[in-house]
Design an enzyme around this catalytic site. Structure first.
Site, PDB file in Angstrom:
ATOM      1  N   ASP A 465       0.860  -1.180   0.000  1.00 45.82           N
ATOM      2  CA  ASP A 465       0.000   0.000   0.000  1.00 45.82           C
ATOM      3  C   ASP A 465       0.900   1.235   0.000  1.00 45.82           C
ATOM      4  OD1 ASP A 465      -1.729   2.100   0.445  1.00 45.82           O
ATOM      5  OD2 ASP A 465      -3.010   0.980   1.817  1.00 45.82           O
ATOM      6  N   GLY A 488      -5.468   1.719   7.727  1.00 47.29           N
ATOM      7  CA  GLY A 488      -6.568   1.036   8.409  1.00 47.29           C
ATOM      8  C   GLY A 488      -6.375  -0.472   8.410  1.00 47.29           C
TER       9      GLY A 488
END
Length: 552
Positions: A465, A488
């Protein structure tokens, strides 16, 4: 300051507190002398945790009759006094990483009231001050909230009848203030009306509005008039909570003007069957299949990214390939599937115009049908399961199926919220959504805590990510954060690891499925606390960040 100044009221309060076994000390300085007020507290108690700013006076006159003196004294007592006392306490709260501040506004400031222009202006100014302090203080665990009480006081004792004064006793306001000041209360930046035993929270509401200019033509008053109904239409209104929400709407409008050069009406008031069918046409769309290959190094990197550590001997199986029972953490299954989201595939979905800068990850579901191999290559197929219209945005459910050969290994459902893309007349609920189950209404059966590393986001991003929101301070500031936030899905991994450790002895074969909803950002270095409840074979959990004061 002003009429009513004296020591009697303060002395009575101190006497009452002491009589009931508490400790209290009076200060008789004006709020203009904020440093002296705070020094009294520091001298008596050694620290200052709470500031409740309630000083006030009235100088009621109709606007045309307010003197400069009556205007200035109201601002001095209400606004300047509040800022001076708070500023004197601010650095002390920052150093101790804890503070609770209450500003006292008024319904007059919120709604306006005849004959109180000076008072109304000052009281609404306090809300603006409070909102700013809530933003600036959050990283230091300083929360600032505002109350607008309706209560009998010295300010109103000559205005309200006795029976109404009794019904509006300050006793009915104090419990709200006490809760907002408690160390476990996470409310920050809130505005509350309170009185007579009733409490309500207020928030801003904004229409979806209308774009009333074309790129190649000037904006005219006639265009504003023609769109006035749409500009003022609160159907499917948004509820902005921060300045970035405000600026984002303007930037979105600019992008639309630049992209099509046309006049775009309120999303909901100009819905066409073509637009609706376009969104409906996205449902069932399959993205091109993709492969996810990984090695033992990738699974180890992921485990370290979600907090596995040699400090916990049972974690060795996740971070040492030579371990006799080396295993892949179950939540690594999300990493294998996320290429459908990270690879830009959302922009290729027919019927959907997705601005990737407006995409938020709302919820995540993961189900495993067998433990993930310690290394391997999986083929992934992604499909748009459903699209919902939430007014302020749309929610898209992306289902991703991961296969080893012909065998289905795991299934993910990504719940993606696209800000500003709603209002197209679509449905608001879906039977395709994997629903989170509410936690039991009782104390948790187990609690585990983990302090994330300051490098946690930098480490986790190595699993794929690469969003700069999690590493670039300048990008994070543009997004409205003081510094880069933790992924998250990193917190998701911490939570699952805690459950696996507490209730399955790190046996990955006992993992079935997990569903989470992302609520608030976490900053690297903060401590995560996972509360868990066992009911049969299901484990309910919630993970919170908590303050240094709670850790102590």
């Amino acid at each position: 300051m002003g009429v009513g100044k004296g020591s009697l009221a303060a002395d009575k309060v101190v006497e009452e507190i002491r009589r009931k076994g508490g400790r209290a000390v009076a200060n008789y300085d004006s709020v203009d002398a904020g440093e002296k007020v705070v020094k009294t507290a520091l001298d008596a108690f050694g620290r200052i945790d709470v500031v409740i700013k309630n000083a006030g006076i009235l100088r009621d006159r109709s606007f045309g009759r307010i003197s400069d003196e009556d205007w200035d004294i109201i601002q001095r007592v209400h606004l300047r006094g509040s800022s001076l006392v708070t500023r004197a306490a601010w650095d002390h709260m920052k150093k101790q990483k804890f503070g609770r501040i209450i500003m006292t506004s008024s319904a007059s400031g919120i709604y306006g009231n005849f004959g109180q222009a000076n008072y109304c202006a000052a009281k609404l100014d306090l809300l603006g001050l409070s909102n700013c302090l809530a933003v600036e203080g959050e990283k230091s665990n300083i929360h600032c909230n505002t109350i607008a009480p309706t209560a009998g006081s010295r300010l109103t004792q000559n205005i309200l009848p006795d029976d109404l004064l009794e019904a509006l006793k300050p006793d009915y306001v104090a419990p709200l203030v006490l809760w907002l000041c408690h160390e476990s209360c996470e409310e920050n930046g809130g505005l509350f009306e309170v009185g007579a035993g009733w409490i309500g929270k207020l928030r801003w509401e904004r229409t979806l509005g209308a774009i009333v200019r074309q790129r190649t033509q000037p904006l005219t008053p006639e265009a504003v008039k023609a769109n006035w109904t749409k500009i003022c239409d609160f159907d499917n209104a948004t509820k902005p909570q921060r300045i970035q929400d405000s600026i984002g709407g303007i930037i979105e409008a600019l992008n639309k003007i630049d992209s099509d050069g046309g006049v775009s009406a309120n999303h909901t008031s100009n819905v066409t069957s073509t637009a609706t069918s376009g969104f409906a046409g996205a449902i069932g769309h399959k993205l091109p299949p993709f492969s996810s290959s990984y090695t033992e190094l990738d699974t180890i990197m992921y485990a370290l990214g979600v907090g596995a550590s040699i400090k916990e001997p049972k974690d060795l199986k996740f971070i040492y390939e030579g371990s006799s029972d080396f295993s892949c953490l179950p939540t690594f299954g999300v990493i294998l599937a996320q290429k459908s989201i990270m690879g830009g595939g959302l922009a290729e979905i027919p019927g959907l115009s997705v601005n990737l800068a407006k995409v938020l990850h709302g919820e995540q579901y993961l189900e495993l049908y067998k433990p993930l191999p310690r290394a391997g290559k999986l083929k992934c197929e992604a499909i748009v399961a459903d699209v919902l219209d939430k007014g302020s945005g749309l929610i898209m459910f992306m289902d991703v199926y991961s296969y080893s050969g012909e065998e289905l290994i795991c299934y993910n459902q990504f719940s993606i919220f696209v800000v500003g893309a709603g209002g197209f007349g679509g449905k608001r609920t879906s039977d395709k959504a994997k629903v989170a189950v509410a936690i039991p209404n009782r104390p948790p059966d187990a609690v585990l805590t983990d302090t994330t590393s300051l490098n946690q986001a930098a480490l986790y991003r190595l699993s794929g990510d690469w969003n700069p929101l999690h590493i670039d301070p300048d990008f994070a500031n543009l997004a409205g954060f003081d510094k880069p936030i933790l992924h998250g899905l990193c917190t998701f991994g911490f939570s699952a690891r805690h459950v696996l450790q507490q209730f399955a002895d790190n046996d990955v074969s006992r993992f079935k499925a997990i569903k989470v909803r992302f609520a608030k950002p976490v900053y690297p270095g903060q401590t995560l606390q996972t509360e868990m409840w066992k009911e049969g074979n299901r484990i309910h959990f919630q993970t919170k960040r908590f303050s240094k004061k709670q850790e102590d």
